[in-house]
Design a protein around this motif. Structure first.
Motif, PDB file in Angstrom:
ATOM      1  N   LEU A  99       4.199  93.978  40.589  1.00  0.00           N
ATOM      2  CA  LEU A  99       3.171  93.135  39.983  1.00  0.00           C
ATOM      3  C   LEU A  99       2.918  91.887  40.824  1.00  0.00           C
ATOM      4  O   LEU A  99       1.777  91.439  40.971  1.00  0.00           O
ATOM      5  CB  LEU A  99       3.598  92.730  38.569  1.00  0.00           C
ATOM      6  N   VAL A 100       3.991  91.332  41.385  1.00  0.00           N
ATOM      7  CA  VAL A 100       3.851  90.135  42.217  1.00  0.00           C
ATOM      8  C   VAL A 100       3.051  90.458  43.483  1.00  0.00           C
ATOM      9  O   VAL A 100       2.141  89.716  43.865  1.00  0.00           O
ATOM     10  CB  VAL A 100       5.235  89.558  42.567  1.00  0.00           C
ATOM     11  N   ILE A 101       3.383  91.568  44.145  1.00  0.00           N
ATOM     12  CA  ILE A 101       2.656  91.954  45.359  1.00  0.00           C
ATOM     13  C   ILE A 101       1.191  92.212  45.039  1.00  0.00           C
ATOM     14  O   ILE A 101       0.300  91.857  45.819  1.00  0.00           O
ATOM     15  CB  ILE A 101       3.310  93.201  45.994  1.00  0.00           C
ATOM     16  N   GLN A 102       0.946  92.820  43.882  1.00  0.00           N
ATOM     17  CA  GLN A 102      -0.444  93.071  43.482  1.00  0.00           C
ATOM     18  C   GLN A 102      -1.214  91.760  43.339  1.00  0.00           C
ATOM     19  O   GLN A 102      -2.352  91.632  43.822  1.00  0.00           O
ATOM     20  CB  GLN A 102      -0.469  93.828  42.151  1.00  0.00           C
ATOM     21  N   ASP A 103      -0.604  90.761  42.691  1.00  0.00           N
ATOM     22  CA  ASP A 103      -1.270  89.482  42.528  1.00  0.00           C
ATOM     23  C   ASP A 103      -1.473  88.790  43.878  1.00  0.00           C
ATOM     24  O   ASP A 103      -2.540  88.209  44.129  1.00  0.00           O
ATOM     25  CB  ASP A 103      -0.456  88.579  41.594  1.00  0.00           C
ATOM     26  N   VAL A 104      -0.453  88.854  44.760  1.00  0.00           N
ATOM     27  CA  VAL A 104      -0.585  88.247  46.084  1.00  0.00           C
ATOM     28  C   VAL A 104      -1.722  88.900  46.858  1.00  0.00           C
ATOM     29  O   VAL A 104      -2.529  88.229  47.500  1.00  0.00           O
ATOM     30  CB  VAL A 104       0.748  88.358  46.859  1.00  0.00           C
ATOM     31  N   ARG A 105      -1.790  90.244  46.787  1.00  0.00           N
ATOM     32  CA  ARG A 105      -2.858  90.953  47.502  1.00  0.00           C
ATOM     33  C   ARG A 105      -4.235  90.549  46.975  1.00  0.00           C
ATOM     34  O   ARG A 105      -5.175  90.328  47.758  1.00  0.00           O
ATOM     35  CB  ARG A 105      -2.669  92.458  47.338  1.00  0.00           C
ATOM     36  N   GLU A 106      -4.363  90.432  45.647  1.00  0.00           N
ATOM     37  CA  GLU A 106      -5.653  90.063  45.065  1.00  0.00           C
ATOM     38  C   GLU A 106      -6.062  88.653  45.487  1.00  0.00           C
ATOM     39  O   GLU A 106      -7.235  88.400  45.772  1.00  0.00           O
ATOM     40  CB  GLU A 106      -5.585  90.162  43.540  1.00  0.00           C
ATOM     41  N   GLN A 107      -5.085  87.741  45.528  1.00  0.00           N
ATOM     42  CA  GLN A 107      -5.407  86.371  45.918  1.00  0.00           C
ATOM     43  C   GLN A 107      -5.792  86.297  47.398  1.00  0.00           C
ATOM     44  O   GLN A 107      -6.720  85.568  47.771  1.00  0.00           O
ATOM     45  CB  GLN A 107      -4.208  85.449  45.638  1.00  0.00           C
TER      46      GLN A 107
END
Length: 409
Positions: A99-107
């Motif tokens: 979930l953290v990597i997903q948020d980092v990628r989106e940002q």
């Protein structure tokens, strides 16, 4: 979409305070610029901060180190950053990290820099890692920095595992000893009370027995209150340590040691050596990768994990910015050993400070490992001696009246 509270100034210089909705802090800054506002401070509101904290849970450093290593390998192979994050997101088996990597990628896809996107997750990416990634992005050596962070994180976890593994037996002895003594004082010693009371009336009860009976009576009467008091004291201490003043005082306490002549005793020298070794390794790594010394000092000071040392390094950085060398201000702080300061001064004169710093870190870690191993080995017999001393006192206090009444003494 989260809200951000901002303080800004308009073209006339007047202060403007309001709330703006944006997907990220970077977008909030862009929106303020479009309104001809110059931001002074932009902070996530409570709802936005809570939303960010809820993205994933706590991730163990070993999983984070694997993420750093894999991202470094992908970037070094020529895979673009967004594509690399997408691959790591799909391959991650850790739910929270995914979930953290997903948020980092989106940002990052929205235009935010990698360091700023990682900063949104302080429970996963530490301040040191974020600072180093920021330096890597500025200096165009992100792959090397990520690899260095991974190696540093793994090294710290190995050291922590060795320390915890070595402390298991001494802590077990301490806990079991305390339980055994408490049970003896609560259930075993009171059975001798009728005998001792008659002897006390005659005035023939030895002082060790009087002290033991008083301690036993106190545990029986005030035992629950003592436990509650200890629990409250621990809770208040933990709460206080989380404050700025408490953290500073605790960090100062961790560095304290008992000094006899030129020899220091206690945990303080070990904690200091490990902190300085981390600082030297990170500073040497950053300088080796071309990061300017002032920026390197601002990043490396957080590697110590101790506010006393970080403050000393920050003050040294201010003097370096005024044109002075690094060795002198560090020596004046009184927080760095004289031999370390001398080596740093020699490295500056020889123009190979980065290599000298890494050599210092290697040597200090080897010496500290030996000191730590010796300390833990000494801790085991010390704990055994303390347990033996307490149990011997209990046995002597119980047997002494009997031997005295039988005419042996």
């Amino acid at each position: 979409m989260p809200d951000f509270q901002y303080i800004a100034r308009d073209l006339a210089g007047s202060q403007v305070t309001d709330v703006i909705s944006a997907s990220s802090q970077q977008e909030a800054l862009s929106m303020l610029a479009a309104r001809s506002l110059f931001p002074v401070r932009v902070d996530a509101t409570d709802s936005a901060a809570v939303a960010q904290r809820r993205i994933g849970g706590r991730v163990r450093p070993r999983h984070t180190a694997v993420f750093y290593t894999q991202l470094a390998d992908l970037l070094r192979s020529g895979v673009p950053l967004l594509r690399s994050l997408e691959l790591l997101e799909r391959q991650s088996v850790h739910p929270s990290l995914k979930l953290v990597i997903q948020d980092v990628r989106e940002q990052v896809a929205d235009g935010m820099r990698l360091a700023d996107a990682m900063k949104r997750h302080p429970r996963v990416f530490g301040e040191l890692g974020v600072s180093m990634v920021h330096a890597g992005e500025e200096g165009s050596f992100l792959e090397d920095v990520l690899k260095r962070i991974a190696n540093f994180t793994e090294h710290q976890e190995d050291l922590k595992a060795r320390v915890l593994g070595a402390m298991v037996y001494p802590v077990f002895l301490m806990v079991m000893g305390a339980i055994i003594v408490a049970l003896m004082l609560t259930f075993f010693v009171p059975k001798f009370a009728p005998i001792f009371e008659r002897m006390q009336e005659r005035g023939s009860l030895p002082w060790p027995t009087i002290a033991l009976m008083g301690l036993s009576n106190s545990l029986q009467i005030y035992g629950p209150m003592i436990l509650l008091g200890l629990a409250a004291a621990v809770f208040l201490a933990v709460t206080w340590v989380k404050t700025d003043d408490g953290r500073l005082a605790f960090d100062r306490f961790k560095l304290a040691s008992l000094k006899v002549g030129n020899v220091s005793f206690g945990v303080g020298p070990i904690v200091r050596s490990l902190a300085i070794a981390r600082f030297c390794r990170i500073l040497g790594t950053l300088l080796k990768n071309g990061v300017p010394i002032l920026q390197s000092l601002r990043i490396a000071k957080d590697a110590t994990g101790n506010r006393v040392l970080s403050t000393a390094i920050a003050q040294a950085a201010e003097r370096v910015s005024a044109g002075k060398s690094l060795g002198g201000p560090l020596k004046q702080s009184g927080q760095f050993p004289e031999e370390i300061v001398e080596m740093i001064a020699v490295g500056e004169e020889a123009n190979n400070l980065e290599q000298v710093l890494i050599d210092i870190a290697d040597n200090m870690e080897r010496h500290t490992d030996r000191k730590l191993e010796l300390f833990v080995r000494l801790l085991e017999p010390i704990m055994l001696m303390l347990m033996a001393g307490v149990i011997l006192f209990v046995v002597v206090a119980l047997l002494l009246p009997i031997l005295q009444s039988s005419g042996v003494f």
